[in-house]
Design an enzyme around this catalytic site. Structure first.
Site, mmCIF file in Angstrom:
data_model
loop_
_atom_site.group_PDB
_atom_site.id
_atom_site.type_symbol
_atom_site.label_atom_id
_atom_site.label_comp_id
_atom_site.label_asym_id
_atom_site.label_seq_id
_atom_site.Cartn_x
_atom_site.Cartn_y
_atom_site.Cartn_z
ATOM 1 N N GLY A 71 0.797 -1.230 0.000
ATOM 2 C CA GLY A 71 0.000 0.000 0.000
ATOM 3 C C GLY A 71 0.817 1.261 0.000
ATOM 4 C CD GLN A 72 6.081 0.879 1.863
ATOM 5 O OE1 GLN A 72 7.002 1.509 1.386
ATOM 6 N NE2 GLN A 72 6.241 -0.246 2.515
#
Lengths: 185, 579
Positions: A71-72
């Site tokens: 999700g970065q």
């Protein structure tokens, strides 16, 4: 086909289904997938996912292959390359992070407007995660903030979850399983 | 959360109009105060409604606030040691001291060394203590010392001089026993990496003081590592480099100049003289961008060479740099008094953010877990948090600046003709005579115009009445092709409030050419300001296709001199010529 399905069921062969697990960093995607795996395969420490990882788990009638995406911010542009393969989407939200709810909404809108997703009836399961945190928003509030009521052409469902304890996960996965089954038949 | 026009690159994450944060860009910092990877916002609140506070925000909530002893002049978050977990300390500069907080608890207080005290002043106070002189003499002597003043007076003496006669006695009784001290005050604070350029390397504090000095402090022992002096008191500061290797301190001073200090020199190396006083100072790469009071944004190289200058639409309130190393993006955020925040990369305006109120502080960096977060506080104490979209792209909108592209197209200039050459030669030879002739004709023209004007005034030939009692204005319109014309006269009373009465209109014309239905008309009372149309019909009786002038007179009853005269050039009657 129905007979063949039943036969496959008796033989222990289950339908394979590809699921994408998306959401912002630190929302709990890997933790959720880890909880869904059989207890002997669960990892003890969860570290931030780099790129993505592929996990597998089974329910009563389906065999899930989950693409657990990182999700970065810098890996989020990888998501769209897997939209084609995904037959269902799990979108995880950190209910305690009020500040970044707009970012989650922005990513969701980008996802829903992507040509690979837009015209397909892909079931989307929302996990309003981290319900154990003291100031967490309710699942109703989360769905309001993400404007989920505007999703008209896809089946969706939101569950309040606590991935650390595993609460609420089974309800969501059962819904997803039903949706995939109805899609097939 | 409201929509933000022109700021399509930003997500409105949070807006609290009543957050009660009154601060400036120098008192705002972002730091991972709990060591959990989530950055917090540390604000030195100068108070206003409440007291002076050190506030910490996390997400959308205020996590803690603790009282400050004095007005904060600056705030910096820095790593002072290598201990694990890596939690930065917060340094708050107020008055003559720097208060260092660790884990949000007071940890250390560093006070600047006192300055030298005027010997005469010390003697005077000594005498007061021993009771040799009274307060009146004390006041006189202090006044005289202040005038000579090679060394300025202490705060106590200045306070004493500003007191009323009644209050002096008590003040002296209270303070005479203490020795005199003269303390300077910190004006700005910044951090400088000590030996490594790492993000979490140990940093020194750099302090600018009212006494025009810059100090560099050791982060562990809090001793003065280096002292540099400037020509004037610093107001803003930017520091780059490492203390042990090479560094540059760019200081904007109150005298409107910018000085650049370097290692191994206690005097400024370069000086930039600005056209107006600086309001904001930001370093972008190796260049310095300064917002000035004359509503301009200027950029200079490290050595003081001016690169560019942009005119801004409103005065600058504050400035901050926007640095996104992951995308290789560097720009300057400029808060303006017209409730806008402009983003400039070099001299190009990239985007404009509208804000509900004028901005008093801007801070860009990692907040929470989001790298590109813009935090602004408003003049009325509001807090705005915006997050840069992942997909945001800034394009140079370089439309208004620089030469237009058409400038580079070569024009097809014709060759010089013989006539042109002759004329040029003539102009060169007898330029003086030509000028004289032109000037004479111009004077004649002016004279003729003036004569005509005087004549018109004398005979009331103008359509404007010059009389003070009946200021009137009239214009005439002729409509029709002929032989019948409609003549409309618009009469207006231009007085402020007085109506005009007893007026009449009469016409003078060639009776062999024209016939008029009613050549004499009475005008009703004229209310000031309104336009009264007076209509009549004129018939042309001639069939020779000629026209004449009809003169219109506005008369006052009982006076023969007309108030107004208008000459109407009648058109040729086309109805007759057709026959």
């Amino acid at each position: 086909m129905g007979l063949f399905d039943k036969l496959a069921g008796w033989l222990g062969l289950k339908k394979e289904v590809n699921v994408l697990c998306l959401g912002l960093d630190n929302s709990g995607k890997t933790t959720i997938i880890n909880q869904l795996k059989p207890s002997n395969a669960q990892a003890q420490d969860i570290v931030p996912t780099i790129g993505f990882s592929i996990e597998k788990f089974k329910t009563s009638s389906l065999s899930f292959t989950v693409f657990d995406m990182s999700g970065q911010g810098r890996y989020r542009n990888l998501w769209e390359h897997y939209y084609k393969e995904g037959q269902a989407i799990i979108f995880v939200i950190d209910s305690a992070d009020k500040l970044r709810m707009v970012v989650a909404k922005e990513e969701l809108d980008t996802l829903l407007n992507h040509p690979d997703i837009k015209h397909r009836r892909v079931p989307i399961l929302f996990f309003a995660n981290k319900m154990d945190v003291r100031d967490a928003l309710s699942s109703v509030k989360v769905s309001q903030l993400l404007c989920l009521e505007n999703i008209k052409d896809k089946p969706w469902h939101i569950c309040a979850t606590d991935a650390l304890k595993g609460e609420g996960l089974q309800e969501g996965v059962d819904w997803l399983q039903d949706q995939i089954k109805t899609m097939r038949t | 959360m409201e929509a933000c026009p022109g700021g399509g690159q930003w997500l409105d994450a949070h807006y609290d109009p009543v957050a009660c944060v009154n601060t400036f860009s120098s008192c705002v910092a972002l730091a991972d105060l709990s060591g959990d990877g989530e950055n917090r916002l540390v604000v030195g609140d100068v108070g206003g409604s409440g007291g002076m506070k050190l506030k910490v925000f996390g997400g959308t909530a205020l996590l803690s606030d603790s009282s400050l002893l004095d007005l904060p002049a600056g705030l910096a978050a820095f790593f002072m040691d290598l201990h694990e977990p890596r939690i930065p300390a917060v340094a708050v500069a107020s008055g003559p001291s720097v208060y260092v907080y660790k884990n949000l608890r007071p940890y250390f207080k560093f006070t600047l060394p006192g300055s030298e005290v005027n010997v005469l002043e010390q003697d005077v106070w000594q005498q007061v203590r021993e009771g040799h002189i009274d307060h009146v003499t004390l006041k006189e002597m202090l006044e005289s010392i202040r005038k000579q003043a090679d060394v300025p007076l202490s705060v106590r003496s200045l306070h004493f001089l500003s007191l009323d006669a009644a209050a002096t006695d008590e003040f002296v009784q209270l303070h005479k026993q203490q020795p005199i001290r003269r303390q300077t005050v910190i004006t700005c604070i910044a951090t400088l990496k000590k030996s490594t350029a790492d993000e979490d390397g140990v940093s020194c504090l750099v302090i600018g003081t009212e006494s025009s000095d810059v100090y560099i402090l050791d982060p562990e022992a809090f001793i003065i590592l280096s002292k540099m002096s400037l020509p004037d008191a610093p107001s803003m500061m930017d520091v780059t480099g490492q203390f042990d290797v090479e560094f540059r301190i760019t200081v904007a001073c109150r005298n409107g100049n910018i000085y650049i200090l370097r290692r191994d020199s206690d005097k400024p190396k370069y000086c930039i003289e600005l056209s107006a006083h600086p309001v904001g100072l930001v370093r972008v790469g190796k260049n310095v961008v300064v917002g000035c009071m004359d509503e301009s944004l200027q950029a200079f190289t490290q050595k003081g060479k001016k690169l560019w200058s942009v005119v801004l639409p409103a005065p600058v309130t504050t400035m901050a740099s926007m640095d996104l190393p992951t995308r290789g993006f560097q720009a300057v955020l400029v808060g303006l008094a017209n409730c806008e925040v402009h983003l400039y990369r070099d001299k190009n305006l990239l985007s404009t953010i509208k804000t509900p109120d004028a901005i008093s502080s801007i801070c860009f960096g990692r907040y929470g877990r989001e790298d590109g977060t813009l935090i602004m506080t408003t003049k009325s104490g509001g807090l705005i948090v915006k997050i840069l979209k992942r997909t945001a792209a800034f394009e140079d909108r370089d439309g208004a600046h620089g030469p237009p592209p058409a400038q580079s197209i070569r024009l097809n200039v014709p060759k010089k003709t013989k006539l042109y050459v002759d004329q040029t030669l003539r102009e060169r030879d007898c330029g003086a005579a030509m000028h004289r002739a032109f000037q004479m004709d111009l004077s004649r023209l002016r004279l003729a115009a003036t004569k005509a004007y005087v004549k018109a005034l004398e005979s009331s030939l103008t359509p404007m009445s010059s009389s003070l009692t009946e200021p009137l204005k009239m214009n005439a319109v002729v409509q029709g092709l002929g032989p019948s014309f409609k003549l409309t006269l618009n009469v207006q009373n231009t007085a402020a409030c007085r109506p005009v009465m007893n007026l009449a209109i009469s016409f003078l014309y060639d009776e062999s050419l024209y016939r008029m239905r009613n050549p004499y008309m009475r005008i009703p009372l004229l209310v000031p300001g309104l336009v009264y149309p007076v209509e009549t019909f004129v018939e042309c009786t001639s069939d020779k296709g000629i026209s004449d002038i009809i003169k219109v007179f506005v008369l006052h009853e009982g006076r023969s001199v007309p108030l107004l005269t208008a000459h109407i050039n009648m058109p040729v009657s086309e109805g007759v010529t057709l026959n």
